[in-house]
Write a protein that holds these residues in place. Structure first.
Motif, short mmCIF file in Angstrom:
data_model
loop_
_atom_site.label_atom_id
_atom_site.label_comp_id
_atom_site.label_asym_id
_atom_site.label_seq_id
_atom_site.Cartn_x
_atom_site.Cartn_y
_atom_site.Cartn_z
N LYS A 1 5.34 5.87 10.09
CA LYS A 1 5.61 4.46 9.45
C LYS A 1 5.84 3.32 10.53
N GLN A 2 4.55 2.90 11.15
CA GLN A 2 4.81 1.80 11.99
C GLN A 2 4.24 0.50 11.48
N LYS A 3 5.26 -0.44 11.57
CA LYS A 3 4.84 -1.66 10.73
C LYS A 3 3.75 -2.53 11.48
N LYS A 4 3.69 -2.37 12.96
CA LYS A 4 2.87 -3.05 13.79
C LYS A 4 1.48 -2.64 13.84
N LYS A 5 1.30 -1.52 13.17
CA LYS A 5 0.02 -0.89 13.12
C LYS A 5 -0.96 -1.76 11.91
N ILE A 6 -2.13 -1.94 12.25
CA ILE A 6 -2.94 -2.66 11.12
C ILE A 6 -3.61 -1.34 10.14
N LYS A 7 -3.40 -1.60 9.14
CA LYS A 7 -3.86 -0.78 7.90
C LYS A 7 -4.80 -1.14 6.87
N VAL A 8 -6.00 -0.64 6.73
CA VAL A 8 -6.98 -0.98 5.72
C VAL A 8 -6.88 -0.16 4.39
N PRO A 9 -7.25 -0.63 3.22
CA PRO A 9 -7.43 0.29 2.12
C PRO A 9 -8.33 1.36 2.59
N SER A 10 -8.11 2.60 1.89
CA SER A 10 -8.92 3.77 2.27
C SER A 10 -10.50 3.24 1.99
N ARG A 11 -10.66 2.85 0.99
CA ARG A 11 -12.30 2.76 0.51
C ARG A 11 -13.05 1.81 1.69
N ALA A 12 -12.50 0.78 2.29
CA ALA A 12 -12.94 -0.10 3.18
C ALA A 12 -12.87 0.67 4.55
N SER B 1 -5.66 6.77 -3.02
CA SER B 1 -4.27 6.27 -3.31
C SER B 1 -3.40 5.89 -2.05
N GLY B 2 -4.37 5.72 -1.12
CA GLY B 2 -3.60 5.37 0.21
C GLY B 2 -4.34 4.20 1.03
N PHE B 3 -4.15 4.32 2.27
CA PHE B 3 -4.73 3.37 3.12
C PHE B 3 -5.22 4.27 4.51
N MET B 4 -5.64 3.55 5.58
CA MET B 4 -5.99 4.00 6.70
C MET B 4 -5.58 3.18 7.94
N TYR B 5 -4.93 3.59 8.89
CA TYR B 5 -4.56 2.86 10.11
C TYR B 5 -6.14 2.63 10.90
#
Length: 265
Positions: free
Chosen positions: A52-63, A115-119
């Motif tokens: 859980k690192q707020k500074k990391k950019i995350k994108v939707p899993s599909r994208a 159901s999630g995201f990817m960094y």
């Protein structure tokens, strides 16, 4: 053993770039596999919330998944234009590499549920790995033709097509099973059932490994073989981490279900 291996592969082409990518790809994939086993995960799928690192950019899993496979698909498709009329082996290799990544994009867009995201910092190295592997695999095959390298004494090309098809069908089938685990709007994980899920928690990884050995057999280059072995290290490590995650989340997880190799591991 080395003499037997020399009968199965082309001599390495005279390319410093290919030699470097062969070593680097293998070492990076092997390192990632070991990292997965010791708990240092690439942050996507069920492991995306592990850090859980707020500074990391995350994108939707599909994208994120489209980003993973899109450039490799383009590299495979471009090989038909870059290296035309170079024989049956080259056509087969370019076809299976392109089809593999086309299938993955199709699954991302029409099969998988998320159901999630990817960094982004996890997505980029995976994207580069797939792109470089697709480009280097087809380029290496091109060099075997332009340098006039002697064909391997043992021809594995057509058996490789059969292995590839087994892998691609098995992988797709188990991805379909995974996609049907959740109903509309559901996001929670469930213990997969059906197919080989009664024996291993990651049969889709087992068949993906099979895919890359099929590609390696069609190609019969040192690079393709090293990439297949490196991929094995990574996906075995990822499977081990996945099984460990399921055991931690589900008290009723079957103890007899292995990570990726039925009855063994």
């Amino acid at each position: 053993m080395s003499s037997t291996l020399l009968k199965l592969v082309f001599p390495p082409p005279l390319s410093t770039v290919v030699s470097a990518f062969t070593v680097v790809s293998f070492l990076v994939l092997a390192y990632c596999g070991i990292s997965e086993m010791i708990g240092k995960h690439l942050n996507y799928s069920k492991f995306a919330t592990a850090e859980k690192q707020k500074k990391k950019i995350k994108v939707p899993s599909r994208a994120g998944m489209v980003l993973l496979y899109g450039p490799a698909f383009v590299a495979g498709a471009a090989s038909f234009w870059l290296y035309p009329n170079e024989g049956v082996r080259s056509v087969l290799l370019n076809s299976v590499v392109t089809f593999h990544y086309f299938k993955r994009l199709f699954e991302v867009l029409f099969v998988h549920k998320y159901s999630g995201f990817m960094y982004l910092d996890s997505a980029i190295p995976i994207t580069l790995s797939y792109f470089v592997s697709a480009a280097t695999m087809t380029y290496t095959q091109h060099l075997t033709v332009t340098e006039g390298l002697p064909e391997p004494q043992i021809d594995l090309m057509y058996p490789g097509v059969a292995v590839f098809l087994i892998g691609i069908i098995g992988n797709f089938y188990h991805h379909c099973i995974l996609s049907k685990l959740r109903g509309e709007g559901e996001k929670e994980y469930k213990i997969p059932k059906g197919g080989l899920f009664g024996l291993v928690i990651c049969p889709h990884y087992l068949f993906e490994i099979t895919v890359f050995y099929g590609i390696s057999m069609i190609s019969q280059t040192v690079y393709a073989l090293c990439f297949a072995v490196g991929t094995t290290f990574y996906l075995v490590g990822r499977s081990y981490a996945t099984r460990k995650w399921y055991v931690s989340k589900f008290e009723d997880f079957p103890k007899n279900v292995k990570a990726v190799i039925p009855f063994i591991f």
